[in-house]
Design an enzyme around this catalytic site. Structure first.
Site, PDB file in Angstrom:
ATOM      1  N   SER A 139      58.557  20.201 -24.439  1.00  0.00           N
ATOM      2  CA  SER A 139      57.253  20.798 -24.608  1.00  0.00           C
ATOM      3  C   SER A 139      56.091  19.803 -24.560  1.00  0.00           C
ATOM      4  CB  SER A 139      57.209  21.533 -25.959  1.00  0.00           C
ATOM      5  OG  SER A 139      57.391  20.641 -27.047  1.00  0.00           O
TER       6      SER A 139
ATOM      7  N   SER B 240      61.967  17.875 -26.546  1.00  0.00           N
ATOM      8  CA  SER B 240      60.547  18.006 -26.215  1.00  0.00           C
ATOM      9  C   SER B 240      59.814  16.696 -25.986  1.00  0.00           C
ATOM     10  CB  SER B 240      59.831  18.805 -27.301  1.00  0.00           C
ATOM     11  OG  SER B 240      60.268  20.140 -27.303  1.00  0.00           O
TER      12      SER B 240
ATOM     13  N   LYS C  61      50.010  16.267 -28.323  1.00  0.00           N
ATOM     14  CA  LYS C  61      50.325  17.571 -27.751  1.00  0.00           C
ATOM     15  C   LYS C  61      49.642  18.698 -28.521  1.00  0.00           C
ATOM     16  CE  LYS C  61      54.631  18.952 -28.390  1.00  0.00           C
ATOM     17  NZ  LYS C  61      56.109  18.898 -28.461  1.00  0.00           N
TER      18      LYS C  61
END
Length: 539
Positions: free
Chosen positions: A220, A244, A145
């Site tokens: 996220s 997340s 990420k």
């Protein structure tokens, strides 16, 4: 002295009875109203989005259907070349990313060169058995990420002032993954500073769900889950401070594991320098399509030494475990659980009830306080979001940023404005109240789970909702963030697709440092319910 007669007592009893009835009816009425208001919102958003719906195309390369573990085995044994595995994933990213907007930066040429070196070294016999054991993902491509720093790749974290900045070194978790032999392919989209439940920011835009491009991919680690679900990456690194890993894994039909606390090296996770490891809620963990990748993924990402406390290799007899479940969070702030979500959840409970003869439902009143408790826990992290979100140029104030956002002159996404409002406007919990109620929840669960129990917990009240609808359902993430607050390990497990082709799932929770229990139960669930289902299966 006034006489107390039968009429007075009757009136008192009627008043008490009336109060008891109303105290049970009013919450039910409000929940009913909330449910149908949610349906109404879905209807309105559907009017706008339904004509725009697309589903990612099916993968035509059988390599992309393999688990990361199986890819590694085939590369080791000469059945596949690392170069062809890496190239297959690069081609897939190029094929689907225009639709998904999941990958935001890449190192394809460097990855192919690294893959060729792996193939050459295997052919020369450079690697012995011990090397293969240590390099458990030798030659396998992975992604991570956009708030996990990677040398030479974007480090904007979704912040406009950082646009174009590149990392100068790898985060420790990326370094660990590379040491396992895995080859970094690309970086994926996130919300600003990873603080929201949808992958959207002003630098790279919004990421789409491969099962329905009009739907939220979660956050996220949203871009990460989107590209893995579309078979553009074999395995990914996620981080989790409020769901997340698990929110996007749920919305994209994947496995993800949030590990126990204190074992994650935090250096290079956004602005963290590594000193936070023993006190933070944030952890790192693997995201994959297959459960068999989770344990080797944890060993690769965290390092073998860190993983010893997680008991990953300990044998588990799932028939002898204790099973508990909680169906709904007791809060009117959160959407009521939809019927398709509840049906799949109850099928999980019923399976283990048949296996063991029992599964006990738990009720913990203090769960109603989760929103305030988690907000306080986030504040205790010591990070200053209002300062970080401006790239440490000034401290953002919610009403100024809201004004600028309305007139389209803010560098912040609306989700960041909402985070500021939550931090700067809403009433704060006192430290004493926070400690007392957090301990009540934790003690209640620990007394039940011990070292041989797991808890089934709904992942989210709905399947993946339409883009931006999270602004109107901000508290639904509490189903996930509760376990960051408690610092309990959790495995997110896919349970197939709903009637409208969107992923379903369940959270499997254990007491800290009993990660092996979550993972063993996840393996059973995959074998019974089928695990990952490709996005195009109902197209």
């Amino acid at each position: 002295m006034a006489q107390v007669g039968p009429v007075h007592w009757a009136g008192q009893l009627n008043h008490e009875a009336f109060g008891g009835i109303m105290s049970s009816i009013i919450p039910s009425m409000l929940a009913f109203i909330h449910l149908y208001f949610d349906y109404f919102l879905d209807f309105l958003y559907g009017l706008y989005y339904n004509s725009k719906k697309k589903i990612v195309s099916a993968s035509k390369d059988p390599i992309l259907e393999l688990s990361a573990t199986e890819m590694a085995r085939k590369i080791r044994e000469g059945e596949l070349k690392s170069e062809e595995v890496v190239l297959a994933h690069i081609n897939r990213i190029k094929e689907v990313n225009g639709l998904l907007n999941a990958v935001i930066d890449e190192r394809f040429d460097a990855a192919l060169e690294e893959a060729r070196r792996v193939d050459e070294n295997i052919a020369k016999g450079v690697y012995a058995g011990r090397d293969f054991k240590q390099k458990i993902f030798l030659g396998v491509p992975f992604t991570t990420k956009g708030t996990t720093v990677c040398k030479g790749l974007d480090v904007s974290f979704g912040l406009v002032p950082r646009k174009g900045m590149k990392g100068t070194e790898d985060a420790k978790v990326v370094e660990n993954m590379k040491n396992s032999g895995a080859i970094l392919l690309a970086l994926t989209n996130v919300p600003q500073l990873s603080i929201w439940s949808e992958a959207h920011n002003p630098v790279f835009g919004i990421t789409n769900n491969p099962y329905d491009t009009t739907r939220n991919v979660g956050g996220s680690s949203g871009g990460e889950c989107s590209i893995i679900a579309a078979c553009g990456s074999a395995i990914g690194i996620g981080t989790d401070i409020g769901g997340s890993i698990r929110i996007p894994a749920y919305m994209c039909g994947l496995f993800g594991h949030k590990c126990s606390p204190t074992v994650t090296p935090t250096k290079g996770l956004t602005f963290r320098n590594g000193s936070e490891q023993d006190r933070t809620m944030v952890v790192a963990g693997p995201i994959s399509r297959y459960c068999e990748d989770l344990i080797p993924g944890l060993k690769a990402i965290l390092g073998a030494d860190a993983c010893r406390s997680l008991q990953l290799d300990k044998k588990v007899d799932i028939a002898k475990l204790k099973y508990y479940f909680i169906e709904e969070m007791p809060s009117l702030l959160i959407s009521p659980v939809r019927s398709d979500v509840m049906k799949s959840f109850r099928s999980v409970v019923e399976h283990f009830r048949k296996m063991t003869g029992k599964a006990q439902e738990l009720e913990i009143e203090e769960l109603a306080y989760t929103a305030r408790l988690y907000t306080k826990a986030l504040a205790n992290e010591g990070n200053d979001f209002s300062y970080d979100v401006t790239n440490k140029k000034y401290r953002a104030v919610w009403y100024r940023e809201l004004f600028k956002y309305i007139f389209r002159c803010s560098n912040l996404s609306f989700s960041s404005v909402m985070v500021l409002i939550n931090a700067q406007v809403l009433r704060k919990a006192t430290s004493e109240w926070f400690e007392e109620n957090t301990e009540k929840i934790k003690s209640e669960l620990l007394s039940k789970l011990g070292n041989d129990g797991v808890l089934f917990f709904v992942s989210q009240p709905t399947t993946a909702h339409y883009h931006h609808l999270s602004y109107l359902r901000p508290y639904n993430l509490l189903y996930f963030s509760l376990f960051n607050l408690l610092k309990f390990p959790v495995t997110q497990v896919p349970l197939g697709l709903s009637h409208d082709g969107l992923p379903l799932g369940v959270q499997v929770v254990s007491a800290p440092f009993n990660d092996h229990l979550c993972l063993a139960v996840a393996q059973e669930l995959e074998s019974v319910f089928g695990g990952y289902v490709p996005p195009n299966s109902q197209a």
